[in-house]
Structure formats: C-alpha cells, structure tokens
Write a protein that holds these residues in place. Structure first.
Motif, PDB file in Angstrom:
ATOM      1  N   ARG A 144      13.647  -1.082 -13.396  1.00 50.53           N
ATOM      2  CA  ARG A 144      14.678  -1.135 -12.370  1.00 50.53           C
ATOM      3  C   ARG A 144      14.966   0.250 -11.764  1.00 50.53           C
ATOM      4  NH1 ARG A 144      13.270  -5.067 -10.944  1.00 50.53           N
ATOM      5  NH2 ARG A 144      13.981  -7.153 -11.446  1.00 50.53           N
ATOM      6  N   ASP A 145      14.559   1.299 -12.430  1.00 55.20           N
ATOM      7  CA  ASP A 145      14.627   2.631 -11.816  1.00 55.20           C
ATOM      8  C   ASP A 145      13.582   2.785 -10.723  1.00 55.20           C
ATOM      9  OD1 ASP A 145      16.710   3.482 -13.393  1.00 55.20           O
ATOM     10  OD2 ASP A 145      15.440   4.566 -14.824  1.00 55.20           O
ATOM     11  N   VAL A 146      12.508   1.991 -10.824  1.00 53.01           N
ATOM     12  CA  VAL A 146      11.379   2.107  -9.894  1.00 53.01           C
ATOM     13  C   VAL A 146      11.440   1.059  -8.788  1.00 53.01           C
ATOM     14  CG1 VAL A 146       8.853   1.970  -9.717  1.00 53.01           C
ATOM     15  CG2 VAL A 146       9.897   3.136 -11.657  1.00 53.01           C
ATOM     16  N   VAL A 147      11.748  -0.188  -9.161  1.00 53.91           N
ATOM     17  CA  VAL A 147      11.813  -1.272  -8.163  1.00 53.91           C
ATOM     18  C   VAL A 147      13.092  -2.084  -8.390  1.00 53.91           C
ATOM     19  CG1 VAL A 147       9.311  -1.451  -7.886  1.00 53.91           C
ATOM     20  CG2 VAL A 147      10.439  -2.880  -9.577  1.00 53.91           C
ATOM     21  N   PRO A 148      13.802  -2.436  -7.332  1.00 56.20           N
ATOM     22  CA  PRO A 148      15.017  -3.235  -7.476  1.00 56.20           C
ATOM     23  C   PRO A 148      14.704  -4.725  -7.650  1.00 56.20           C
ATOM     24  CG  PRO A 148      14.657  -2.731  -5.160  1.00 56.20           C
ATOM     25  CD  PRO A 148      13.578  -2.018  -5.921  1.00 56.20           C
ATOM     26  N   LYS A 149      15.695  -5.460  -8.069  1.00 54.37           N
ATOM     27  CA  LYS A 149      15.565  -6.921  -8.142  1.00 54.37           C
ATOM     28  C   LYS A 149      15.218  -7.462  -6.765  1.00 54.37           C
ATOM     29  CE  LYS A 149      18.206 -11.121  -9.130  1.00 54.37           C
ATOM     30  NZ  LYS A 149      19.532 -11.689  -9.488  1.00 54.37           N
ATOM     31  N   ILE A 150      14.417  -8.521  -6.742  1.00 59.42           N
ATOM     32  CA  ILE A 150      14.018  -9.137  -5.471  1.00 59.42           C
ATOM     33  C   ILE A 150      15.067 -10.185  -5.097  1.00 59.42           C
ATOM     34  CG2 ILE A 150      12.212 -10.446  -4.281  1.00 59.42           C
ATOM     35  CD1 ILE A 150      10.251  -9.291  -6.427  1.00 59.42           C
ATOM     36  N   GLU A 151      15.891  -9.851  -4.114  1.00 61.79           N
ATOM     37  CA  GLU A 151      16.944 -10.780  -3.659  1.00 61.79           C
ATOM     38  C   GLU A 151      16.402 -11.758  -2.630  1.00 61.79           C
ATOM     39  OE1 GLU A 151      19.660 -10.938  -5.147  1.00 61.79           O
ATOM     40  OE2 GLU A 151      19.982  -8.979  -6.091  1.00 61.79           O
ATOM     41  N   GLU A 152      15.507 -11.280  -1.778  1.00 60.71           N
ATOM     42  CA  GLU A 152      14.805 -12.132  -0.826  1.00 60.71           C
ATOM     43  C   GLU A 152      13.426 -11.537  -0.591  1.00 60.71           C
ATOM     44  OE1 GLU A 152      16.428 -10.456   3.439  1.00 60.71           O
ATOM     45  OE2 GLU A 152      17.471 -12.161   2.549  1.00 60.71           O
ATOM     46  N   ASP A 153      12.547 -12.297   0.027  1.00 62.11           N
ATOM     47  CA  ASP A 153      11.144 -11.884   0.127  1.00 62.11           C
ATOM     48  C   ASP A 153      10.986 -10.495   0.737  1.00 62.11           C
ATOM     49  OD1 ASP A 153      10.290 -14.185  -1.048  1.00 62.11           O
ATOM     50  OD2 ASP A 153       9.538 -15.126   0.783  1.00 62.11           O
ATOM     51  N   ARG A 154      10.091  -9.725   0.132  1.00 67.74           N
ATOM     52  CA  ARG A 154       9.714  -8.403   0.647  1.00 67.74           C
ATOM     53  C   ARG A 154       8.247  -8.165   0.321  1.00 67.74           C
ATOM     54  NH1 ARG A 154      13.222  -6.084  -3.946  1.00 67.74           N
ATOM     55  NH2 ARG A 154      11.723  -5.301  -5.495  1.00 67.74           N
ATOM     56  N   VAL A 155       7.679  -7.109   0.866  1.00 70.40           N
ATOM     57  CA  VAL A 155       6.292  -6.751   0.568  1.00 70.40           C
ATOM     58  C   VAL A 155       6.196  -6.342  -0.896  1.00 70.40           C
ATOM     59  CG1 VAL A 155       4.408  -5.159   1.109  1.00 70.40           C
ATOM     60  CG2 VAL A 155       5.885  -6.017   2.954  1.00 70.40           C
ATOM     61  N   LEU A 156       5.325  -7.011  -1.643  1.00 70.81           N
ATOM     62  CA  LEU A 156       5.247  -6.792  -3.087  1.00 70.81           C
ATOM     63  C   LEU A 156       4.232  -5.733  -3.490  1.00 70.81           C
ATOM     64  CD1 LEU A 156       5.400 -10.495  -4.352  1.00 70.81           C
ATOM     65  CD2 LEU A 156       7.257  -8.823  -4.270  1.00 70.81           C
ATOM     66  N   SER A 157       3.287  -5.417  -2.615  1.00 68.70           N
ATOM     67  CA  SER A 157       2.208  -4.507  -3.016  1.00 68.70           C
ATOM     68  C   SER A 157       2.745  -3.134  -3.398  1.00 68.70           C
ATOM     69  CB  SER A 157       1.163  -4.382  -1.902  1.00 68.70           C
ATOM     70  OG  SER A 157       1.743  -3.869  -0.722  1.00 68.70           O
ATOM     71  N   GLU A 158       3.806  -2.688  -2.715  1.00 70.83           N
ATOM     72  CA  GLU A 158       4.376  -1.381  -3.063  1.00 70.83           C
ATOM     73  C   GLU A 158       5.055  -1.416  -4.430  1.00 70.83           C
ATOM     74  OE1 GLU A 158       4.167   1.676  -1.614  1.00 70.83           O
ATOM     75  OE2 GLU A 158       2.638   0.639  -0.422  1.00 70.83           O
ATOM     76  N   ASP A 159       5.729  -2.530  -4.726  1.00 73.08           N
ATOM     77  CA  ASP A 159       6.336  -2.683  -6.052  1.00 73.08           C
ATOM     78  C   ASP A 159       5.266  -2.631  -7.144  1.00 73.08           C
ATOM     79  OD1 ASP A 159       8.763  -3.009  -4.809  1.00 73.08           O
ATOM     80  OD2 ASP A 159       8.814  -5.180  -5.036  1.00 73.08           O
ATOM     81  N   ILE A 160       4.168  -3.356  -6.916  1.00 77.00           N
ATOM     82  CA  ILE A 160       3.078  -3.390  -7.899  1.00 77.00           C
ATOM     83  C   ILE A 160       2.491  -1.992  -8.087  1.00 77.00           C
ATOM     84  CG2 ILE A 160       0.790  -4.338  -8.397  1.00 77.00           C
ATOM     85  CD1 ILE A 160       1.707  -6.843  -6.727  1.00 77.00           C
ATOM     86  N   LYS A 161       2.307  -1.273  -6.981  1.00 75.96           N
ATOM     87  CA  LYS A 161       1.742   0.081  -7.041  1.00 75.96           C
ATOM     88  C   LYS A 161       2.643   1.017  -7.848  1.00 75.96           C
ATOM     89  CE  LYS A 161      -0.001   1.569  -3.200  1.00 75.96           C
ATOM     90  NZ  LYS A 161      -0.110   2.134  -1.824  1.00 75.96           N
ATOM     91  N   LYS A 162       3.946   0.914  -7.632  1.00 78.37           N
ATOM     92  CA  LYS A 162       4.889   1.777  -8.358  1.00 78.37           C
ATOM     93  C   LYS A 162       4.883   1.467  -9.850  1.00 78.37           C
ATOM     94  CE  LYS A 162       8.018   2.448  -4.434  1.00 78.37           C
ATOM     95  NZ  LYS A 162       9.326   2.057  -3.848  1.00 78.37           N
ATOM     96  N   LEU A 163       4.825   0.191 -10.182  1.00 82.63           N
ATOM     97  CA  LEU A 163       4.820  -0.181 -11.599  1.00 82.63           C
ATOM     98  C   LEU A 163       3.480   0.168 -12.258  1.00 82.63           C
ATOM     99  CD1 LEU A 163       6.753  -3.562 -11.399  1.00 82.63           C
ATOM    100  CD2 LEU A 163       7.585  -1.373 -12.293  1.00 82.63           C
ATOM    101  N   ALA A 164       2.399   0.059 -11.495  1.00 82.48           N
ATOM    102  CA  ALA A 164       1.090   0.479 -12.016  1.00 82.48           C
ATOM    103  C   ALA A 164       1.107   1.970 -12.340  1.00 82.48           C
ATOM    104  CB  ALA A 164      -0.014   0.154 -11.016  1.00 82.48           C
ATOM    105  N   HIS A 165       1.738   2.751 -11.497  1.00 80.57           N
ATOM    106  CA  HIS A 165       1.844   4.197 -11.761  1.00 80.57           C
ATOM    107  C   HIS A 165       2.702   4.457 -12.999  1.00 80.57           C
ATOM    108  CE1 HIS A 165       2.043   8.495 -11.080  1.00 80.57           C
ATOM    109  NE2 HIS A 165       3.357   8.423 -11.196  1.00 80.57           N
ATOM    110  N   LEU A 166       3.767   3.688 -13.165  1.00 78.04           N
ATOM    111  CA  LEU A 166       4.619   3.828 -14.343  1.00 78.04           C
ATOM    112  C   LEU A 166       3.814   3.619 -15.623  1.00 78.04           C
ATOM    113  CD1 LEU A 166       7.595   4.104 -15.425  1.00 78.04           C
ATOM    114  CD2 LEU A 166       7.713   1.596 -15.299  1.00 78.04           C
ATOM    115  N   ILE A 167       2.891   2.647 -15.574  1.00 76.61           N
ATOM    116  CA  ILE A 167       2.044   2.386 -16.735  1.00 76.61           C
ATOM    117  C   ILE A 167       0.981   3.471 -16.875  1.00 76.61           C
ATOM    118  CG2 ILE A 167       0.385   0.794 -17.767  1.00 76.61           C
ATOM    119  CD1 ILE A 167       1.786  -1.474 -16.191  1.00 76.61           C
ATOM    120  N   LYS A 168       0.224   3.722 -15.808  1.00 78.86           N
ATOM    121  CA  LYS A 168      -0.929   4.627 -15.868  1.00 78.86           C
ATOM    122  C   LYS A 168      -0.531   6.044 -16.262  1.00 78.86           C
ATOM    123  CE  LYS A 168      -5.052   6.022 -13.309  1.00 78.86           C
ATOM    124  NZ  LYS A 168      -5.815   5.862 -12.041  1.00 78.86           N
TER     125      LYS A 168
END
Length: 511
Positions: free
Chosen positions: A471-495
């Motif tokens: 939640r520090d990286v991506v907020p809760k999804i309240e309504e549809d938004r582009v997800l690829s940026e969220d995935i990229k940020k979380l991938a960086h958090l892992i990598k």
C-alpha cells in the motif's frame, strides 16, 4: 573484491555484476598465472605441437602454425568467432561474464599473461561493457561466440557501452586510458573457451529465483489469509513425516508469516480442506526450494572451475586436452531451474484465479471490484498471469536434450547450455510479474476483508508488513485504472529484494 579463482559465490557475482563492486587479483592468483604463462613460453621455445598454441582450432587441430603466425592465429580466432546475432545481453550479464572469465583464468591453468588478465579487470572496474549478441553459442566448446564478442573490445575492436554511450571498442579503451591487447600464443583461445555466458546468466537467474521463492511464500501467505485458509495443513507434524528440507522450510515460512493472524481458519471451522493451491504450498514451494539449492551448488562449482582447453599443469609439466569447456552440467541444471521456477508461477496463477473468481473466493466480490460490470476490477490481471504461465510452460521444454554437431563433426555433441540459461532467465522474469499480480490481488482482497469487519492489526506478523509495503507503492483500486504500472511497481518491490528484506525484519529469516 579479491579474486582467487577458488571461492567465488553467486552473491559476490551479483555484487560485481549489478552493484558495480571493484575487483583485484590475489597475490596467490598472480603467482599461479605467471607460472602457467612461463610454462607456455617454454613449450613454444621447444616447438612442441599443442592444440590451440601451435595448431589451428576445431577440425583444424592437425594444422601446425608457424611461430611467426602465432599472434595472427589468436587475433583471427577472436574475429572469426565473433559471429553472434540477436539482441545484446543486458549489461549485468556481460559484467558477470567478465568477472567469471577473470576468476577462471585466475586459477592458473590457462597460460595467459598477467597483463592480459589485468586488461579485462581494468575494463570491468571502469565499467566498459562490450556489446555481446545473445545468440550463437552451442554451449561447447564453451560460449565461443559471446565470449569472442566480449574479447573483441580488449583488442580495440567491436563495440562497448561506456558512460552511457555506445562506442567503438578502441575509443572506449582510449577514453578509459586502457591499452588494447595484442594476444600472444594461447591467449585468445584461453579467453573464449569456457562456460562464462551461460554461467553469468545462471548466477543472475539463481539469485533472482531464490528471492522469488521467498516472495512467493509471502504472496501465497497473503492469498491464504484473504481466502481464510486452514492453517493446520502447515503443522510441523505433517512436514515431519515427509521430511524434505524445502517442504519443512516452506511450511515454517508460512507459519512465521501468518503468526497472530485472525483471518486464517482451523480445520472444520468453515470447511474441512482447502484447494491444493493453498493446502499444498509447502509441498510445491518446498520442492522448488530444494531444486534451487541444488542448482546453486552446481553453479558455484562451475564458476570456480577451469573450463579452458587445453589445460596447463606447470607443476606436473603437462598440457592436457580435455572437455571442461562442455556446458552439460550447467545446461541440465538451467533446464531444472526453468522447470522449478515455472512451478512457482503455475501455483501462484491458480491462487490468483481463486482470489478473483466469485465461485472460489470465499464470498469476496467478483474480480475484486465493488461495482462489477461498470468496473472489470482485476479480471484482466489474471489473463496476464495466465499468459505468462503459458509462456513459461513452452520455455520449460529442455534445451539440454538437443545437440547439433559442429566443426565438421569434430565437436559432435554440444550442450545448448546458453539457450537453457536464457530460457531460465526469461522464466524468472515472467514469474516475477506473476507474483507481482498475486500481491496486487491479495492486497485488494484483504481490503475487502477489512470492510467485513477485520482490520490491519488482525493480519499475520509477516503479511501485515507485506500489506503495508504494497500500500506504500500502490493504492487500493476503487474503480478501474491502468494496472500495468501497479504491476511494474510491485515487480520492482520484489526484484529489488525490499519486500523480502522488510518482511524478514518482522518475522526473522525466511528460507
């Protein structure tokens, strides 16, 4: 970092290749290198016939080369073998190749001059990164093609990346104040006859895979909580009667991560058993951990080996032609790594499906969105995960079972180890993104559990920290938004290792 040729680790390779740590030779390595070179020079003086020193290469091994053509032979070798095609390897892969070749030559069985080895050390420390095409290696006689492209720059040829600019090799060396090398007898062959492209990929892939193994336990634990999983399946008594090391480690990780959780359930409370994707996390993740431990051991033996041909044993007064350049040990284990990491993505995608599917997600909203229909929520994130998992399945077909003869059938069995390593590298990248999607979906599902009356403090010790980081990286999804940026940020958090590091601060070391 002191290079001795003996005890290099995967972690040290990553430190040099990715983080730019500088290197230098140990005094013992310098002595071995000089002894080996002196023996080569004695052989030349005596006019003895030795493969690659006074003969041609491959099928031309019976062609004797005159002393006056020795330098030209080595130069021609590098130029003729620089026949690679395709996209260039990433910078960190080439830096790892350079380090691993330095380490192999530092063992003192290859006969290069100390000054030649110091040139490649200077290039590495100055971050001159040769442009190396990724296609062309058969994995025996080693990684001839990619290593030849790496060595071209040492001669002042080829191309290199230096300070953010692609330059001719000669210009890159000049700007760094490094003299090009004119190779003497045996040196060109010594620099390209080895497994350093496949092992560079192997080191970076196994390091990434070990991190993913721990991250998969974290993402799996979050999904387990969101779906009110039955913790009894992770009981130590269950693992004790099937005592695979990895299984026991994975179950212990899950217990640590879920400790104090009020979202998990007990056997018979709401349901009797969970689906396999939840209940069998220790068995599947554990088998992967065991595979990774084995592969890492093999890779660390390989990166501390002499993979040249012929090998020089100055103390015994012998030069022996053998087959240490053959990449089969790495090839088989890169195929094994590919299969193991693919299984992490396979089971993670099944957990993602359970999170988003209203028939399977224990009362959560369909596709984890409150206003379904108007919003698609996380529906398509599962599509992406499924696509990545499907790609991993095709990439998991083993490369090491293939062989195409080369050099007029002189080299009649090859390993295809670099192809295996490239596939494993890609599978690690794909699996990283699958786990990022699971984190995205699991955090969203947990948010809905909060709405049902749970709260942040009810999460497990480890999952609480993971949720906080997400939640520090991506907020809760309240309504549809582009997800690829969220995935990229979380991938960086892992990598980056940050996810595992910060969670371990809360629960202790994860295996």
């Amino acid at each position: 970092m002191i290079i001795k040729g003996e005890d290099l680790t995967v972690e040290e390779v990553v430190n040099v290749a990715v983080r730019g740590e500088k290197v230098k030779l140990s005094n013992t390595a310098i002595e071995k290198i000089n002894n080996s070179r002196r023996y080569v020079e004695k052989i030349i003086e005596k006019g003895e016939i030795v493969y690659g020193v006074t003969t041609g290469f491959g099928k031309f091994c019976n062609v004797v080369i005159s002393p006056e053509d020795t330098k030209k032979l080595q130069r021609n070798l590098i130029r003729s073998h620089a026949a690679g095609v395709g996209e260039h390897f990433p910078e960190e892969v080439v830096r790892a190749m350079m380090l691993l070749r330095i380490n192999a030559l530092a063992k003192g069985y290859s006969g290069v001059r100390l000054s030649t080895l110091e040139t490649i050390i200077k290039m590495l420390n100055e971050n001159i990164v040769p442009l190396v095409p990724s296609q062309g290696s058969l994995g025996a006689s080693g990684d001839l093609v990619p290593l030849a492209h790496m060595v071209l720059v040492m001669m002042g040829e080829g191309e290199a990346l230096y300070k953010g600019e692609v330059l001719p090799g000669k210009v890159a060396l000049e700007r760094a104040g490094i003299e090009p090398v004119v190779f003497e007898a045996k040196e060109g062959l010594a620099l390209i006859n080895g497994t350093q492209a496949m092992t560079a990929l192997a080191c970076l892939s196994i390091s990434g895979a070990i991190n993913l193994s721990k991250a998969a336990d974290i993402s799996g634990a979050m999904t387990f909580e969101a779906l009110n999983g039955i913790i009894d399946a992770f009981d130590e008594k269950v693992q004790r009667v099937r005592p695979h090391r990895g299984q026991r480690a994975a179950a212990e990780n899950m217990r640590k991560l879920l400790d104090k959780s009020k979202f998990i359930s007990r056997q018979g409370h709401y349901k009797v058993q969970d689906a396999y994707a939840l209940r069998c996390i220790p068995q599947v993740h554990g088998a992967v951990k065991d595979a990774l431990n084995h592969v890492k051991n093999v890779v660390e033996i390989e990166i501390n080996s002499a993979t040249d041909n012929p090998l020089i044993f100055p103390e015994e007064g012998k030069i022996i032609s053998g087959g240490n350049f053959h990449g089969e040990p790495v090839a088989i284990n890169m195929d094994y790594l590919a299969i193991a990491v693919s299984e992490l993505s396979n089971i993670a995608e099944r957990r993602i499906e359970r999170l988003v599917n209203p028939s399977l997600n224990e009362g959560l909203p369909a596709f984890l969105t409150r206003n379904g229909g108007l919003n698609s929520g996380l529906m398509i994130s599962q599509y992406t995960a499924a696509a990545l998992v499907s790609e991993n399945k095709t990439l998991s077909f083993p490369a090491s079972v293939d062989s195409i003869p080369s050099s007029a059938n002189q080299e009649d069995h090859v390993s295809m180890g670099t192809i295996a390593a490239k596939k494993a590298w890609k599978i690690v990248e794909n699996t990283l993104n699958v786990l990022a999607i699971e984190l995205l979906c699991a955090a969203q599902a947990i948010d809905f559990r909060f709405e049902e009356g749970g709260c942040f403090k009810d999460l497990g010790k480890g999952t609480k920290r993971a949720y906080e980081l997400i939640r520090d990286v991506v907020p809760k999804i309240e309504e549809d938004r582009v997800l690829s940026e969220d995935i990229k940020k979380l991938a960086h958090l892992i990598k980056s290792g940050e996810l595992v590091k910060r969670v371990e601060e809360a629960v202790g070391t994860l295996e």
